[in-house]
Write a protein that holds these residues in place. Structure first.
Motif, PDB file in Angstrom:
ATOM      1  N   ALA A 130      38.396  38.979  46.843  1.00 37.13           N
ATOM      2  CA  ALA A 130      37.793  38.159  47.902  1.00 37.13           C
ATOM      3  C   ALA A 130      36.636  38.860  48.610  1.00 37.13           C
ATOM      4  O   ALA A 130      35.538  38.302  48.700  1.00 37.13           O
ATOM      5  CB  ALA A 130      38.850  37.700  48.904  1.00 37.13           C
ATOM      6  N   PRO A 131      36.807  40.075  49.143  1.00 37.68           N
ATOM      7  CA  PRO A 131      35.666  40.713  49.813  1.00 37.68           C
ATOM      8  C   PRO A 131      34.497  40.987  48.881  1.00 37.68           C
ATOM      9  O   PRO A 131      33.332  40.928  49.306  1.00 37.68           O
ATOM     10  CB  PRO A 131      36.254  42.010  50.387  1.00 37.68           C
ATOM     11  N   GLN A 132      34.774  41.274  47.621  1.00 36.87           N
ATOM     12  CA  GLN A 132      33.678  41.499  46.679  1.00 36.87           C
ATOM     13  C   GLN A 132      32.894  40.215  46.445  1.00 36.87           C
ATOM     14  O   GLN A 132      31.669  40.219  46.347  1.00 36.87           O
ATOM     15  CB  GLN A 132      34.225  42.074  45.372  1.00 36.87           C
ATOM     16  N   THR A 133      33.604  39.074  46.399  1.00 38.60           N
ATOM     17  CA  THR A 133      32.938  37.785  46.246  1.00 38.60           C
ATOM     18  C   THR A 133      32.125  37.436  47.482  1.00 38.60           C
ATOM     19  O   THR A 133      30.974  36.975  47.387  1.00 38.60           O
ATOM     20  CB  THR A 133      33.975  36.684  45.979  1.00 38.60           C
ATOM     21  N   VAL A 134      32.703  37.656  48.664  1.00 44.57           N
ATOM     22  CA  VAL A 134      32.008  37.323  49.913  1.00 44.57           C
ATOM     23  C   VAL A 134      30.774  38.203  50.091  1.00 44.57           C
ATOM     24  O   VAL A 134      29.738  37.738  50.587  1.00 44.57           O
ATOM     25  CB  VAL A 134      32.969  37.437  51.113  1.00 44.57           C
ATOM     26  N   ARG A 135      30.854  39.444  49.683  1.00 45.45           N
ATOM     27  CA  ARG A 135      29.675  40.311  49.774  1.00 45.45           C
ATOM     28  C   ARG A 135      28.520  39.727  48.954  1.00 45.45           C
ATOM     29  O   ARG A 135      27.366  39.741  49.395  1.00 45.45           O
ATOM     30  CB  ARG A 135      30.008  41.711  49.289  1.00 45.45           C
ATOM     31  N   GLU A 263      50.894  43.319  43.565  1.00 44.56           N
ATOM     32  CA  GLU A 263      50.116  42.149  43.168  1.00 44.56           C
ATOM     33  C   GLU A 263      49.577  41.412  44.395  1.00 44.56           C
ATOM     34  O   GLU A 263      49.448  40.186  44.406  1.00 44.56           O
ATOM     35  CB  GLU A 263      50.948  41.222  42.288  1.00 44.56           C
ATOM     36  N   GLY A 264      49.240  42.183  45.426  1.00 47.30           N
ATOM     37  CA  GLY A 264      48.706  41.595  46.646  1.00 47.30           C
ATOM     38  C   GLY A 264      47.412  40.836  46.435  1.00 47.30           C
ATOM     39  O   GLY A 264      47.052  39.969  47.235  1.00 47.30           O
ATOM     40  N   TRP A 265      46.706  41.136  45.332  1.00 41.67           N
ATOM     41  CA  TRP A 265      45.451  40.443  45.031  1.00 41.67           C
ATOM     42  C   TRP A 265      45.664  38.948  44.807  1.00 41.67           C
ATOM     43  O   TRP A 265      44.723  38.154  44.924  1.00 41.67           O
ATOM     44  CB  TRP A 265      44.776  41.056  43.804  1.00 41.67           C
ATOM     45  N   LEU A 283      37.867  33.379  41.715  1.00 42.92           N
ATOM     46  CA  LEU A 283      37.548  34.772  42.007  1.00 42.92           C
ATOM     47  C   LEU A 283      37.582  35.620  40.746  1.00 42.92           C
ATOM     48  O   LEU A 283      38.346  35.362  39.815  1.00 42.92           O
ATOM     49  CB  LEU A 283      38.530  35.336  43.039  1.00 42.92           C
ATOM     50  N   PRO A 284      36.774  36.676  40.710  1.00 44.46           N
ATOM     51  CA  PRO A 284      36.794  37.578  39.548  1.00 44.46           C
ATOM     52  C   PRO A 284      38.069  38.399  39.525  1.00 44.46           C
ATOM     53  O   PRO A 284      38.707  38.614  40.562  1.00 44.46           O
ATOM     54  CB  PRO A 284      35.571  38.470  39.792  1.00 44.46           C
ATOM     55  N   ARG A 285      38.447  38.854  38.371  1.00 47.03           N
ATOM     56  CA  ARG A 285      39.599  39.743  38.248  1.00 47.03           C
ATOM     57  C   ARG A 285      39.149  41.171  38.531  1.00 47.03           C
ATOM     58  O   ARG A 285      38.188  41.650  37.925  1.00 47.03           O
ATOM     59  CB  ARG A 285      40.201  39.657  36.844  1.00 47.03           C
ATOM     60  N   VAL A 286      39.798  41.817  39.459  1.00 49.44           N
ATOM     61  CA  VAL A 286      39.548  43.232  39.740  1.00 49.44           C
ATOM     62  C   VAL A 286      40.659  44.022  39.050  1.00 49.44           C
ATOM     63  O   VAL A 286      41.837  43.866  39.386  1.00 49.44           O
ATOM     64  CB  VAL A 286      39.522  43.503  41.259  1.00 49.44           C
ATOM     65  N   GLU A 287      40.297  44.818  38.088  1.00 49.51           N
ATOM     66  CA  GLU A 287      41.291  45.469  37.238  1.00 49.51           C
ATOM     67  C   GLU A 287      42.213  46.406  38.021  1.00 49.51           C
ATOM     68  O   GLU A 287      43.416  46.451  37.777  1.00 49.51           O
ATOM     69  CB  GLU A 287      40.601  46.240  36.104  1.00 49.51           C
ATOM     70  N   ARG A 288      41.643  47.160  38.943  1.00 48.46           N
ATOM     71  CA  ARG A 288      42.458  48.082  39.740  1.00 48.46           C
ATOM     72  C   ARG A 288      42.167  47.825  41.207  1.00 48.46           C
ATOM     73  O   ARG A 288      41.055  48.087  41.678  1.00 48.46           O
ATOM     74  CB  ARG A 288      42.181  49.531  39.363  1.00 48.46           C
ATOM     75  N   THR A 289      43.151  47.324  41.887  1.00 44.28           N
ATOM     76  CA  THR A 289      42.979  46.959  43.286  1.00 44.28           C
ATOM     77  C   THR A 289      43.598  48.014  44.203  1.00 44.28           C
ATOM     78  O   THR A 289      44.277  48.939  43.772  1.00 44.28           O
ATOM     79  CB  THR A 289      43.652  45.598  43.562  1.00 44.28           C
ATOM     80  N   ASP A 290      43.312  47.861  45.492  1.00 44.81           N
ATOM     81  CA  ASP A 290      43.956  48.650  46.539  1.00 44.81           C
ATOM     82  C   ASP A 290      43.711  50.140  46.321  1.00 44.81           C
ATOM     83  O   ASP A 290      42.613  50.551  45.968  1.00 44.81           O
ATOM     84  CB  ASP A 290      45.451  48.315  46.575  1.00 44.81           C
ATOM     85  N   ARG A 291      44.746  50.962  46.527  1.00 45.45           N
ATOM     86  CA  ARG A 291      44.564  52.405  46.427  1.00 45.45           C
ATOM     87  C   ARG A 291      44.295  52.865  44.997  1.00 45.45           C
ATOM     88  O   ARG A 291      43.637  53.885  44.796  1.00 45.45           O
ATOM     89  CB  ARG A 291      45.789  53.125  46.998  1.00 45.45           C
ATOM     90  N   THR A 292      44.780  52.121  43.995  1.00 46.69           N
ATOM     91  CA  THR A 292      44.416  52.487  42.622  1.00 46.69           C
ATOM     92  C   THR A 292      42.915  52.301  42.420  1.00 46.69           C
ATOM     93  O   THR A 292      42.288  53.029  41.653  1.00 46.69           O
ATOM     94  CB  THR A 292      45.189  51.655  41.585  1.00 46.69           C
TER      95      THR A 292
END
Length: 341
Positions: A130-135, A263-265, A283-292
Motif C-alpha cells: 500500500a505505501p509503495q503504491t501511494v508513493r 501475512e500482514g500484507w 496492489l503489487p506483490r512485495v516479495e519480502r515485507t516488514d522486517r524481512t
C-alpha cells in the motif's frame, strides 16, 4: 553476509525466530547481549549456542569477524552497539529509533561515512504494497495536487490486563509508534516534515506510565497532515500503519497497511474515490515485507555497493520529526524541524 545479532530480549528473540531465517542472504555467526537472562532465554529457545553467545558486541565481533551487525537491543543499547560495530569496520542495521537524540544519530551517521560502512535503520513499515503504491500516486500526480492528509491510528494495548515493557516507556505513543507513521509520511510524500504542533495525554486508568494518546498537526512545507493516535482506543482497531485519507484535487485516496502476523500484507488496501465512485486498486506483490524487507534491503544494498533506502542518513529526518513532536507536546509550541538530509 556474516552477521552478529546484538540484543536477545523478547523482541530480539522474535527477530531470531521470525525474521532472520526468512532472509537467506544473511547468516548469523554470533549473538550478544549484556543481560545474562536474555542470553539464557535465547539459549533455552535454541536460538544460539554457548560457543557463539557473548556478553558484548566487541567480544562477538572480535571472535567472529563478521561483515555486519544487526542491533535488536532496546534503545539504551543502540548507540553503544552501533558505535562499537562501526569502529570495528562492520556494516550496521539497527532497530528504530536508532538513537535517543538527533545529535547522537548524526554522530553515528558521520562515523559510518568515515568508516565507509553502511548504516541502516529498520523502518519496516515501508516494505508493504500500500505505501509503495501511494508513493507512486503522489509522485506521478495522476489525481492532481495533494492538499490535505488525515491519519488515524487506534489500538488498545493492555486491554487484556497484561502490561508489557512498552507500557513503561516515557513516550510510548510518539517514540514507540508514531515514529512509524512519521516515517511513512516522509516516504509517501517524498519530502521532509518541516514543523509539528502536538498534544499528548494519558487516561488515569491506562496501564501506561507515559502519554498513550495524542493529536498533532504536521507540516510538510505547505501541506498539512492531521494526525490522531491512541494506544487505548475502544474503537475499531486500525492496522498498524493506521488509516489514511489523502485529498487530491481530483480524488480522495484512502489506504491502510500492515495487519498482524507474517501475512500482514493481506490487510493492505488502497481505495480511490472519484465523482462518487470508489475503485479498489490492485496492489503489487512485495516479495519480502516488514522486517524481512528491511533486512533484505540492507543486505542487497551492501552487495550492490549503494546506500539503502533506509539509510541512517535518510532516517535523520524521521528521527528529528519524532523528537520535534515530543518537544512540541512538552512545550505546547509549534516546533520547526531543521532539514537533515
Amino acid at each position: 553476509m556474516r552477521v552478529v545479532q546484538v540484543g536477545l530480549g523478547g523482541f530480539g528473540r522474535n527477530w531470531a525466530r521470525e525474521v532472520v531465517p526468512r532472509v537467506p542472504e544473511v547468516e548469523v555467526v554470533a549473538t550478544a547481549d549484556v543481560f545474562e537472562g536474555s542470553r539464557a532465554a535465547a539459549l533455552a529457545e535454541g536460538l544460539t549456542t554457548e560457543d557463539r553467545c557473548f556478553a558484548t558486541t566487541e567480544e562477538a565481533v572480535a571472535a567472529t569477524r563478521p561483515d555486519a551487525v544487526l542491533v535488536t537491543a532496546s534503545l539504551v543499547g543502540h548507540v553503544p552497539a552501533t558505535r562499537a560495530a562501526l569502529e570495528a569496520g562492520c556494516h550496521v542495521l539497527v532497530e528504530k529509533p536508532f538513537a535517543p537524540s538527533v545529535a547522537e544519530a548524526e554522530e553515528l551517521v558521520a562515523l559510518a561515512e568515515r568508516q565507509g560502512r553502511v548504516l541502516a535503520v529498520s523502518q519496516n513499515y515501508r516494505f508493504f504494497p500500500a505505501p509503495q503504491t501511494v508513493r507512486e500516486i503522489v509522485a506521478d500526480g495522476r489525481y492532481g495536487p495533494l492538499h490535505g492528509i488525515t491519519i488515524d491510528f487506534r489500538q488498545f494495548s493492555g486491554a487484556n490486563g497484561v502490561a508489557t515493557p512498552h507500557h513503561a516507556l516515557d513516550e510510548p505513543l510518539l517514540v514507540d509508534m508514531s515514529i512509524h507513521h512519521l516515517d511513512l509520511l516522509r516516504t509517501v510524500l517524498g519530502r521532509d516534515i518541516t514543523a509539528i504542533s502536538c498534544r499528548t495525554w494519558d487516561p488515569e486508568w491506562s496501564m501506561f506510565s507515559g502519554p498513550s494518546e495524542g493529536v498533532a498537526l504536521i507540516e510538510s512545507g505547505d501541506l498539512v497532515t492531521s494526525y490522531r493516535g491512541s494506544w487505548v482506543s475502544s474503537g475499531e482497531r486500525t492496522t498498524w500503519a493506521g488509516e489514511w485519507r489523502m485529498d487530491f484535487a481530483q480524488a480522495e485516496v484512502w489506504w491502510t497497511s500492515r495487519g498482524d502476523g507474517p501475512e500482514g500484507w493481506r490487510r493492505d488496501e488502497v481505495r480511490v474515490r472519484r465523482l462518487g465512485e470508489v475503485e479498489t486498486l490492485t496492489l503489487p506483490r512485495v516479495e519480502r515485507t516488514d522486517r524481512t524487507g528491511s533486512l533484505t534491503e540492507f543486505a542487497t544494498a551492501i552487495a550492490e555497493g549503494r546506500e539503502p533506502h533506509i539509510s541512517g542518513r535518510d532516517n535523520l529526518g524521521t528521527l528529528a520529526a519524532t523528537y520535534a513532536a515530543v518537544e512540541a507536546a512538552r512545550t505546547g509550541e509549534t516546533v520547526r524541524v531543521a532539514a537533515r538530509t
